[in-house]
Design an enzyme around this catalytic site. Structure first.
Site, short mmCIF file in Angstrom:
data_model
loop_
_atom_site.label_atom_id
_atom_site.label_comp_id
_atom_site.label_asym_id
_atom_site.label_seq_id
_atom_site.Cartn_x
_atom_site.Cartn_y
_atom_site.Cartn_z
N ASP A 59 0.85 -1.19 0.00
CA ASP A 59 0.00 0.00 0.00
C ASP A 59 0.89 1.24 0.00
OD1 ASP A 59 -2.15 -1.75 0.47
OD2 ASP A 59 -1.82 -1.64 2.63
N ASP A 65 0.03 8.12 8.00
CA ASP A 65 0.40 6.75 8.37
C ASP A 65 1.75 6.77 9.05
OD1 ASP A 65 -1.52 5.02 7.30
OD2 ASP A 65 -0.64 5.05 5.31
N GLU A 88 2.08 -2.75 11.37
CA GLU A 88 1.71 -3.10 10.00
C GLU A 88 2.58 -2.36 8.99
OE1 GLU A 88 -2.59 -2.86 8.78
OE2 GLU A 88 -1.56 -2.10 7.02
N GLU A 89 3.10 -1.22 9.37
CA GLU A 89 3.87 -0.42 8.43
C GLU A 89 5.32 -0.87 8.29
OE1 GLU A 89 2.73 1.84 6.36
OE2 GLU A 89 0.72 1.60 7.15
N ASP A 110 -1.68 -1.52 14.26
CA ASP A 110 -1.90 -0.93 12.93
C ASP A 110 -2.05 0.56 13.20
OD1 ASP A 110 -2.74 0.00 10.53
OD2 ASP A 110 -4.50 -1.30 10.34
N LEU A 112 -2.53 3.37 11.51
CA LEU A 112 -3.62 4.16 10.94
C LEU A 112 -4.38 3.30 9.94
CD1 LEU A 112 -4.36 6.94 11.81
CD2 LEU A 112 -3.30 7.85 9.77
N ASP A 113 -5.48 2.75 10.41
CA ASP A 113 -6.27 1.87 9.56
C ASP A 113 -7.26 2.70 8.74
OD1 ASP A 113 -7.48 -0.79 8.88
OD2 ASP A 113 -9.19 0.20 9.81
N GLU A 274 -4.84 -6.54 12.53
CA GLU A 274 -6.23 -6.08 12.37
C GLU A 274 -7.24 -7.09 12.91
OE1 GLU A 274 -5.96 -3.32 8.42
OE2 GLU A 274 -5.83 -5.46 8.02
P1 FDP Z 1 -6.90 0.82 3.77
O1 FDP Z 1 -6.36 -0.01 2.64
O2 FDP Z 1 -7.53 2.10 3.35
O3 FDP Z 1 -5.91 1.00 4.92
O4 FDP Z 1 -6.77 -3.03 5.79
C1 FDP Z 1 -6.81 -1.84 5.21
C2 FDP Z 1 -8.14 -1.34 4.73
O5 FDP Z 1 -8.09 -0.01 4.41
C3 FDP Z 1 -9.27 -1.50 5.76
O6 FDP Z 1 -9.30 -0.53 6.73
C4 FDP Z 1 -10.48 -1.43 4.88
O7 FDP Z 1 -11.64 -1.96 5.44
C5 FDP Z 1 -10.03 -2.16 3.66
O8 FDP Z 1 -8.60 -2.05 3.60
C6 FDP Z 1 -10.63 -1.58 2.43
O9 FDP Z 1 -10.32 -2.38 1.35
P2 FDP Z 1 -11.09 -2.20 -0.05
O10 FDP Z 1 -10.69 -0.86 -0.56
O11 FDP Z 1 -10.56 -3.31 -0.87
O12 FDP Z 1 -12.54 -2.32 0.23
#
Ligand code: FDP
Length: 329
Positions: A59, A65, A88-89, A110, A112-113, A274
């Site tokens: 990502d 983040d 996670e980072e 994590d 910043l989720d 997560e």
């Molecule tokens: P993000 O990539 O924006 O950090 O695990 C990361 C996550 O978000 C979750 O918070 C979120 O529910 C999911 O990914 C969103 O994934 P999609 O864009 O594939 O729905």
């Protein structure tokens, strides 16, 4: 009731407690306040947008983040509570610098989720998971970090939304605290959260439907059929920040899912950063969390950044989803 006092009172469940664990939670709450201060300034100062890096999961790393990751590490590295961290980072374990004492706990987080939502001012959050170390002394190792979720000592999350909330559990109920900026404290606002046994909301990225397994496709078709007795069709709600979607599911009931798809063969969400902490919270609130076939908290993690499919929420909804995944319906 302030968060600090609540943490202190929870110590009564642990005769012989040294206060180390309370200190750890206290430091985490302080880290949350620092992250929140920056989040509320986003848009005014140059903190929105991307860095030029990708994290281990592929990502793009946003500036916030990075800020949250470093803030949490620096708040937690010198308290003497921890022997190792993992975030996670970061690809590898985060060791406690030599000049600080090693403690008996392990922190996974994590920072910043939901970071793809940052620039649009949508709710995001930090997730944390605490274990007791299993190695006797010295620097913490992978063995300390890769423990199944049912060994968690505590877990929780902080939501940065219309207000900031700190939700945590040490095995004696799930409690939510809302930050009151006028006094600078988290105050108990949601005592002993219990998830409804069954809900009428589903939360999933339905854009992926064509890539799901047939059982999962059938499950969501089922939820959309008309049947008054079972409150169908369910309503759809998907924020795209896991922590916010799970928080809503905890309060209103229903199911959150991120299943396997043809692009994410192991699922998308990370087990140790997560799914384990959120599964611990959901189960302790009376809910269920599964990878579709087995309990999330019983999975033995094999690597730091492993992923898993995730179904969490009201127990009756999660059991029903498992029936479809297993092909029994
Ligand atoms: P993000 O990539 O924006 O950090 O695990 C990361 C996550 O978000 C979750 O918070 C979120 O529910 C999911 O990914 C969103 O994934 P999609 O864009 O594939 O729905």
């Amino acid at each position: 009731m302030t968060l600090e006092r609540h943490i202190h009172e929870e110590q009564r469940y642990h005769p012989g407690a040294t206060g180390e664990f309370s200190g750890l939670l206290h430091d985490l709450a302080l880290a949350a306040k620092l992250v929140w201060r920056e989040v509320t300034k986003a848009g005014l100062v140059n903190i929105l947008g991307k860095t030029d890096r990708m994290n281990v999961s592929g990502d793009v790393v946003k500036k916030l983040d990075d800020f949250a990751d470093q803030t949490i590490f620096r708040m937690m590295d010198h308290g003497g509570h921890l022997c190792v961290m993992a975030s996670e980072e970061n690809e590898d374990l985060l060791h406690i610098p030599e000049l600080y004492p090693q403690g008996k706990y392990v922190l996974l987080y994590d920072p910043l989720d939901g970071s793809s939502n940052i620039d649009a001012n949508v709710t995001i959050g930090s997730i944390f998971s605490v274990y007791s170390r299993v190695t006797p002394s010295g620097k913490g190792t992978l063995q300390d970090v890769l423990q199944p979720g049912n060994r968690q000592t505590a877990a929780g999350y902080v939501l940065y939304g219309s207000s900031m909330m700190f939700v945590y559990c040490t095995g004696h109920g799930v409690h939510g605290f809302t930050f009151d900026p006028s006094v600078g404290e988290f105050l108990l606002s949601h005592e002993n959260i219990r998830i409804p046994k069954k809900g009428a909301i589903y939360s999933v990225n339905e854009g992926n439907e064509g890539r799901w397994e047939p059982g999962v496709q059938r499950y969501f078709q089922y939820l959309k059929q008309e049947d008054r007795a079972t409150h169908r069709p369910y309503s759809a709600r998907y924020i795209g920040s896991l922590v916010a979607d799970v928080h809503r599911t905890l309060l209103y009931g229903g199911i959150y899912c991120y299943p396997v798809d043809t692009k994410n063969l192991q699922g998308k969400l990370r087990l140790v950063y997560e799914c384990n902490p959120l599964a611990y919270i959901v189960e302790n609130a009376g809910g269920a969390a599964s990878d579709g076939r087995r309990r999330i908290l019983e999975i033995e993690p094999e690597s730091l950044h492993e992923r898993t499919p995730f179904f969490a929420g009201s127990p009756e909804d999660v059991r029903r989803a498992e029936e479809f995944v297993a092909g029994r319906r």
